[in-house]
Every structure is written in C-alpha cells, then in structure tokens.
Design a protein around this motif. Structure first.
Motif, PDB file in Angstrom:
ATOM      1  N   THR A  95       1.367  -7.551   2.342  1.00 24.94           N
ATOM      2  CA  THR A  95       1.268  -6.159   1.886  1.00 24.94           C
ATOM      3  C   THR A  95       1.714  -5.153   2.948  1.00 24.94           C
ATOM      4  O   THR A  95       0.905  -4.668   3.736  1.00 24.94           O
ATOM      5  CB  THR A  95      -0.200  -5.840   1.483  1.00 24.94           C
ATOM      6  OG1 THR A  95      -0.686  -6.830   0.572  1.00 24.94           O
ATOM      7  CG2 THR A  95      -0.314  -4.468   0.828  1.00 24.94           C
ATOM      8  N   ASN A 115       3.365  -1.302   4.050  1.00 26.36           N
ATOM      9  CA  ASN A 115       2.940   0.052   3.672  1.00 26.36           C
ATOM     10  C   ASN A 115       4.160   0.940   3.425  1.00 26.36           C
ATOM     11  O   ASN A 115       5.124   0.909   4.181  1.00 26.36           O
ATOM     12  CB  ASN A 115       2.084   0.640   4.802  1.00 26.36           C
ATOM     13  CG  ASN A 115       1.420   1.948   4.425  1.00 26.36           C
ATOM     14  OD1 ASN A 115       0.980   2.141   3.292  1.00 26.36           O
ATOM     15  ND2 ASN A 115       1.353   2.868   5.371  1.00 26.36           N
ATOM     16  N   GLY A 140      -3.601  -3.192   4.193  1.00 22.19           N
ATOM     17  CA  GLY A 140      -2.608  -4.260   4.051  1.00 22.19           C
ATOM     18  C   GLY A 140      -2.751  -5.346   5.108  1.00 22.19           C
ATOM     19  O   GLY A 140      -2.420  -6.502   4.857  1.00 22.19           O
ATOM     20  N   THR A 182      -2.966  -9.010   3.881  1.00 27.32           N
ATOM     21  CA  THR A 182      -1.940  -9.935   4.376  1.00 27.32           C
ATOM     22  C   THR A 182      -2.608 -11.146   5.021  1.00 27.32           C
ATOM     23  O   THR A 182      -2.225 -12.292   4.770  1.00 27.32           O
ATOM     24  CB  THR A 182      -1.016  -9.222   5.384  1.00 27.32           C
ATOM     25  OG1 THR A 182      -0.438  -8.082   4.744  1.00 27.32           O
ATOM     26  CG2 THR A 182       0.105 -10.130   5.855  1.00 27.32           C
ATOM     27  N   THR A 223       0.873  -1.165   0.000  1.00 27.69           N
ATOM     28  CA  THR A 223       0.000   0.000   0.000  1.00 27.69           C
ATOM     29  C   THR A 223       0.916   1.223   0.000  1.00 27.69           C
ATOM     30  O   THR A 223       1.966   1.225   0.648  1.00 27.69           O
ATOM     31  CB  THR A 223      -0.918   0.037   1.240  1.00 27.69           C
ATOM     32  OG1 THR A 223      -0.144  -0.207   2.414  1.00 27.69           O
ATOM     33  CG2 THR A 223      -2.017  -1.008   1.146  1.00 27.69           C
TER      34      THR A 223
END
Ligand SMILES: [Zn+2]
Length: 439
Positions: free
Chosen positions: A397, A399, A387, A391, A222
C-alpha cells in the motif's frame, strides 16, 4: 520526431478523453466542503477505535453515500471502519487484481476541527493569504512555493481559528467522487475496486483493526499525501532501542562502598553521543536517517534511555545500532560495576522492502499522474503511514497525493484543482490497472 508526435497524440487523446467524461453528480469540491463541516477530531490514549464517537457521524454519512452510489457490501465495522466494494465492469473482472483505496476520516488532535468555517479564495491572484478571523495566521507565498501553481485556482482554507481538515477529508472526497464518476461513465473500464474510510489514523490504532481479508483488495493505495504529483512508496525502517543501566541503591547515609548510582553511567552514555554523528533529527532531512534519545527514567538502582533509530535502508539501521553498541561499550568500560543491557525491537519496516517486489503499483500511479497532466514526484516519507502497517501485514500500500498542504495546522489548504486533479488521477489509475492486467 515520430515518437514525439505519437507521445503528443497520446497526451492529447487522454486529456481529451477525461474532458469528455460525464461530470459526477457532485463535484469533489462540493463534497469536500460538506465533509469538513463534520468534526471528526481523534483523541490520544483511548482504549479502542474509534477514539471519539463523533468520527461515526462522518462514517455513517459516507456509508449512506456509498450505498446511494450503488457500492456493494457497504458496512461499518464495530471499530468504525467503513468498507465497500465497487464491482468491476469488465467481461472478466477476475483478470484484474482488486485495487483498494483508503482515506482516513479523523483529523489531528493538535488543532480543533470543530465548526470549521471554510473560506474559498476564488480566482486566487498570488501573494500571501491572510486568514480573516486570526490575522496572525498567514499562508505566505515564501513558505508555500506551491501557491504559485494555484494562480487563478480557487484556494480553500479555514478562517484562522481551526484546521481545515484537508488531511484527510480531501482523500475521502476524492475517493467518493471517483466512484461517482465511474458510475456516470460506464465506458470507463475497470476491475473490482475496494474502498475504505478509516478512523484514528492520526493517533494510531485504527489500522490495526483493518480487516484486510474481508475487504478483498490485492493491492491498495492510501490517498493521504500532499502536493499534486507526490507519490510515496518509502517510509522509514524503524527500530526502538532501550539501554538499561543497573546500579545498586542503599540508604545514602550508609552508602559508602556499597551504592552504585546508575544515573552517572546513563549521563556518561548520553555524553558520549558525538555532536554531529550519529545524525540527529534536528540536523537531518530528506533521505538521511538519525538516532534520537527521546525518553528516559533515572534513579540510583536502575536508569534507562529509549532511543529511536530511523533510516530508509536496513543497512543504515544496522550501522546506527552498531554505533549505539559502541557507545554502550565505552560507557561500560568506564563504569564496570554498572551492568548495562542493550536491546532493540522492530517498529515498522520501510514499505519499499515489500513494494520493490511490486513495481507496478508505483509505475501505474506515475502513469495515472502523468495522464492527469501532472508531474509525478517520488517522495519518501520520514515517518510511517497506515500503508506501512498494511504493507507489513501483506497488503502492499503506497501513498498518493490529495493536493493538500500544511497538515495538522491552521494554515492547512487545498484547492479546487487539487481536489479535481487528484480525483482524475484515481480514475486514470483504475483504468490503467484494467488496461495493463488484461493482457
Ligand atoms: Zn493524513
């Protein structure tokens, strides 16, 4: 010394190589200034995303711009999520995992994002920034230490009457400009890149509709963080506990010897919380977790109290649950006629529990940040992100920063350098994934 020299060479070469890239067709700053003019404020408690139809105004614009940049498989889902795929330019794209980038289109419901009047403070010379249309709104140097890093930069703010929308139109502009740069610079080698722009990040719910499989990324980031260099690969592990107190109600006129008022037990339970331990939100920061009673219902027959449990470590969550159960037991001993139930459920897991198995996601982001000449800083998020949701659903994911500050308020700001360096980091990152994965 030799090592130092070779490090210096690498730094100079990479710095030089980005300086030699052909500019995008539109700068990250110009894109950003266009996007913030579109009101995309989301709204709480709507049945389905997008919570406000106006978010689709930006979605449709981004869809068109992706198509203009030759991005493939561009589409807007019925939930208002914009998806696309930038094909890799390697001999064998299959050797490099598809990396995804996500930015959210909506702005916070807490402050208006309509008719944003952007002020560019060109060649900022330091000191406080007074916002011209509400002079009580001041971005002070004292409260914003990062301002001193923006001297001679062009600082971007709203006029004091609205938020700016840097959160997260900065991310939208940076992802789009990355695509633009890659298109203009075929010498920059990268694998397949999935991109997505999401609605309703600020109110939750949008990410639940995210089509992970259809999107095709193996790993994602992200682009929704703050200060240049900040990378987050940790969020809270979150549980919510509910303690229910069962009494017995009857008419108060004839209650003698019959009524058992559950409210006294609930009050005793709260009164048994120690003043300092367990920790509270109002007394903690950084990596220290807390327990937080945040809502209750009280009546004679049944009372209940809801409590947030937050910690970065699962062992810390378990210890806080143990403490709550001890407080329950103490109240139970004092009120044997009130039946007390304790239950708790998982909200979300610290993404680190998954990301620790994929250290390259963070390592490559650190490397990309350094190559942009920035100092990476790993900053845990005292909350959850889109995220965390992805995840937990199997798409790791973390950030990344956007250069923005003071989210969700009228003092929000970013800068030309903030937007450009964040974009440069994304371009570096896709190259690094290609470099490291080919071997
Ligand atoms: Zn955001």
């Amino acid at each position: 010394m030799k090592i130092l020299l070779s490090i210096l060479m690498v730094v100079l070469l990479t710095a030089a190589s980005f300086a030699q890239t052909k500019a995008p067709s539109e700068s990250a700053m110009d894109r950003f200034l266009r996007y913030v003019k579109i009101d995309t404020q989301s709204a709480e408690d709507q049945p389905a995303p997008p919570s406000t139809k106006k978010q689709l105004d930006l979605a449709r614009l981004l869809e068109k711009e992706l198509k203009d940049l030759s991005v493939q498989n561009v589409r807007i889902s019925k939930w208002g999520i914009v998806y696309g795929m930038v094909p890799g330019n390697l001999a064998d794209n299959g050797k490099v995992p598809t990396i995804g980038f996500i930015a959210h289109m909506d702005t916070s419901p807490s402050v208006s994002g309509a008719n944003v009047n952007v002020i560019v403070h060109k060649n900022y010379q330091g000191g406080d920034i007074v916002l011209p249309n509400d002079k009580t709104q001041v971005i002070t140097a004292a409260q914003n230490p990062d301002l001193k890093n923006l001297i001679r930069d062009d600082v971007i703010t709203a006029d004091g009457t609205t938020l700016l929308g840097s959160d997260d139109k900065s991310g939208c502009a940076e992802v789009m400009t990355m695509i633009d740069i890659l298109r203009n610079n075929p010498q920059i080698k990268h694998g397949n890149i999935a991109v997505a722009f999401t609605p309703d990040e600020e109110v939750g719910g949008g990410i639940d509709k995210f089509d992970i499989e259809g999107w095709g990324a193996k790993f994602a980031y992200t682009v929704d963080g703050e200060q240049l260099g900040d990378i987050s690969n940790e969020t809270w592990s979150a549980r919510t506990a509910t303690v229910t107190f069962h009494g017995k109600n009857t008419h108060p006129g004839t209650a003698k010897g019959i009524m058992i008022n559950s409210m006294y037990a609930a009050g005793d339970f709260l009164g048994n919380f120690p003043d300092n331990a367990p920790n509270r939100p109002e007394t903690t920061e950084k990596r220290v977790g807390f327990v937080h009673p945040y809502s209750s219902t009280l009546s004679e027959e049944t009372s209940s109290i809801k409590i947030l449990i937050r910690d970065f470590d699962l062992s810390g969550v378990a210890a806080k649950e143990e403490l709550l159960k001890q407080i329950v037991a103490k109240t139970q001993a004092k009120y044997p006629n009130v039946k007390i139930d304790y239950e708790s459920k998982l909200g979300y897991l610290n993404m680190k529990e998954v990301l620790k198995n994929y250290p390259q996601l963070t390592d490559y982001a650190i490397e990309a940040t350094k190559r942009a000449g920035l100092t990476p800083e790993i900053r845990p998020i005292r909350g959850g992100t889109d995220g965390s949701n992805l995840t937990a659903r199997g798409l790791p994911t973390p950030n990344l920063f956007t250069g923005g500050h003071n989210f969700h308020g009228k003092l929000e700001f970013n800068s030309r350098k903030g937007l450009e360096k964040s974009t440069e980091t994304l371009v570096n990152l896709v190259q690094i994934w290609a470099e490291k994965s080919k071997k």
